[in-house]
Design an enzyme around this catalytic site. Structure first.
Site, PDB file in Angstrom:
ATOM      1  N   GLY A 136       1.020  -1.226   0.140  1.00 36.25           N
ATOM      2  CA  GLY A 136      -0.058   0.010   0.024  1.00 36.25           C
ATOM      3  C   GLY A 136       0.799   1.247  -0.116  1.00 36.25           C
ATOM      4  O   GLY A 136       2.014   1.249   0.530  1.00 36.25           O
ATOM      5  N   GLN A 144       2.909   9.958   1.369  1.00 35.47           N
ATOM      6  CA  GLN A 144       4.331   9.097   1.366  1.00 35.47           C
ATOM      7  C   GLN A 144       5.267   9.582   0.365  1.00 35.47           C
ATOM      8  O   GLN A 144       6.405   9.270   0.207  1.00 35.47           O
ATOM      9  CB  GLN A 144       4.257   7.608   1.590  1.00 35.47           C
ATOM     10  CG  GLN A 144       3.328   7.020   2.819  1.00 35.47           C
ATOM     11  CD  GLN A 144       3.191   5.752   2.647  1.00 35.47           C
ATOM     12  OE1 GLN A 144       2.285   5.066   2.215  1.00 35.47           O
ATOM     13  NE2 GLN A 144       4.396   5.007   3.397  1.00 35.47           N
ATOM     14  N   CYS A 168       5.921  -0.238   7.330  1.00 34.43           N
ATOM     15  CA  CYS A 168       5.523   0.788   6.631  1.00 34.43           C
ATOM     16  C   CYS A 168       6.875   1.271   5.598  1.00 34.43           C
ATOM     17  O   CYS A 168       7.938   1.216   6.237  1.00 34.43           O
ATOM     18  CB  CYS A 168       5.039   1.974   7.384  1.00 34.43           C
ATOM     19  SG  CYS A 168       4.778   3.276   6.467  1.00 34.43           S
ATOM     20  N   LEU A 169       6.434   1.470   4.427  1.00 35.72           N
ATOM     21  CA  LEU A 169       7.510   1.988   3.544  1.00 35.72           C
ATOM     22  C   LEU A 169       8.141   3.398   4.107  1.00 35.72           C
ATOM     23  O   LEU A 169       9.370   3.591   3.564  1.00 35.72           O
ATOM     24  CB  LEU A 169       6.783   2.222   2.209  1.00 35.72           C
ATOM     25  CG  LEU A 169       6.474   0.920   1.419  1.00 35.72           C
ATOM     26  CD1 LEU A 169       6.008   1.186  -0.046  1.00 35.72           C
ATOM     27  CD2 LEU A 169       7.565  -0.054   1.247  1.00 35.72           C
ATOM     28  N   HIS A 200      -4.141   1.156   7.964  1.00 31.42           N
ATOM     29  CA  HIS A 200      -2.981   1.720   7.912  1.00 31.42           C
ATOM     30  C   HIS A 200      -2.794   2.894   6.652  1.00 31.42           C
ATOM     31  O   HIS A 200      -2.477   3.820   6.967  1.00 31.42           O
ATOM     32  CB  HIS A 200      -1.914   0.599   7.416  1.00 31.42           C
ATOM     33  CG  HIS A 200      -0.424   1.060   7.161  1.00 31.42           C
ATOM     34  ND1 HIS A 200       0.320   0.766   8.267  1.00 31.42           N
ATOM     35  CD2 HIS A 200       0.080   1.809   6.527  1.00 31.42           C
ATOM     36  CE1 HIS A 200       1.568   1.248   7.766  1.00 31.42           C
ATOM     37  NE2 HIS A 200       1.329   1.906   6.846  1.00 31.42           N
ATOM     38  N   GLU A 201      -3.577   2.716   5.542  1.00 33.15           N
ATOM     39  CA  GLU A 201      -3.302   3.590   4.439  1.00 33.15           C
ATOM     40  C   GLU A 201      -4.233   5.306   4.970  1.00 33.15           C
ATOM     41  O   GLU A 201      -3.839   6.121   4.543  1.00 33.15           O
ATOM     42  CB  GLU A 201      -3.681   3.262   3.280  1.00 33.15           C
ATOM     43  CG  GLU A 201      -2.763   2.029   2.655  1.00 33.15           C
ATOM     44  CD  GLU A 201      -1.356   2.172   2.908  1.00 33.15           C
ATOM     45  OE1 GLU A 201      -1.137   3.542   2.600  1.00 33.15           O
ATOM     46  OE2 GLU A 201      -0.798   1.472   3.109  1.00 33.15           O
ATOM     47  N   HIS A 210      -2.449   7.111   7.187  1.00 36.35           N
ATOM     48  CA  HIS A 210      -1.494   7.952   6.669  1.00 36.35           C
ATOM     49  C   HIS A 210      -2.086   9.175   6.329  1.00 36.35           C
ATOM     50  O   HIS A 210      -1.725  10.279   6.429  1.00 36.35           O
ATOM     51  CB  HIS A 210      -0.940   7.366   5.486  1.00 36.35           C
ATOM     52  CG  HIS A 210       0.337   6.458   5.556  1.00 36.35           C
ATOM     53  ND1 HIS A 210       1.496   6.929   6.217  1.00 36.35           N
ATOM     54  CD2 HIS A 210       0.581   5.296   5.404  1.00 36.35           C
ATOM     55  CE1 HIS A 210       2.224   5.889   6.142  1.00 36.35           C
ATOM     56  NE2 HIS A 210       1.893   4.663   5.838  1.00 36.35           N
TER      57      HIS A 210
HETATM   58 NI    NI Z   1       2.786   3.047   5.763  1.00 37.02          NI
END
Ligand code: NI
Length: 167
Positions: free
Chosen positions: A46, A51, A88-89, A130-131, A134
């Site tokens: 995701g 991000q 998480c990226l 999670h997204e 963000h």
């Molecule tokens: Ni993330």
């Protein structure tokens, strides 16, 4: 298409609540293509627009069943609970055991402004939560207990993300 650098922990855009999307479908399609390419390259399941430094309420995801996009999404229902080693990226290389509702349902729109709904248990439910976090300027660290968060911050400071390069 273009691959964007992914913003990491410490970047203020990740702590900013994103604004509602009102762009036309053509520009959103370009953004979605870039976000998907960036997500697959990472690789991740995701990616939310903040991000890549774009503070708009849109995310892309693919939990292995094909890509999907949500514009201006909201969680409308959660239930149960599930503990999962979440990453998480934007905090690369770290995973924390985080308990959240196991099931989640989200409503939003596609890039054309038509309503869409996604729901699921386990990984799907986790990705939706999670997204959307963000888009509300919240990283997974905020889902840890105070003690766990303190420990996590210490690990991050002592690791590569704490190096001057990321400040
Ligand atoms: Ni993330």
């Amino acid at each position: 298409m273009a691959i964007y650098p992914i913003r990491t922990f410490g970047d203020p855009v990740l702590r900013t609540s994103a604004v509602a999307v009102s762009d036309d479908a053509d520009s959103l399609q370009r953004l979605v293509d870039d976000m998907l390419e960036t997500m697959y390259e990472a690789p991740g399941v995701g990616l939310a627009a903040p991000q890549i430094g774009i503070s708009k309420r849109i995310f892309v995801a693919d939990i292995g069943e094909g890509p999907f996009t949500m514009v201006n999404p909201e969680i409308v229902e959660v239930s149960g609970s599930w503990t999962f080693d979440e990453g998480c990226l934007s905090v690369p290389g770290y995973y924390w055991s985080i308990k959240r509702p196991g099931y989640a349902k989200a409503r939003g729109f596609d890039i054309h402004g038509d309503p869409v709904e996604f729901e699921g248990d386990e990984l799907m439910g986790r990705v939706l939560q999670h997204e959307i976090d963000h888009l509300n300027g919240m990283l997974l660290l905020e889902r840890l207990s105070r003690r766990e968060k303190r420990q996590a911050m210490r690990e991050i400071r002592e690791g590569s993300l704490g190096s001057a390069e990321y400040r």
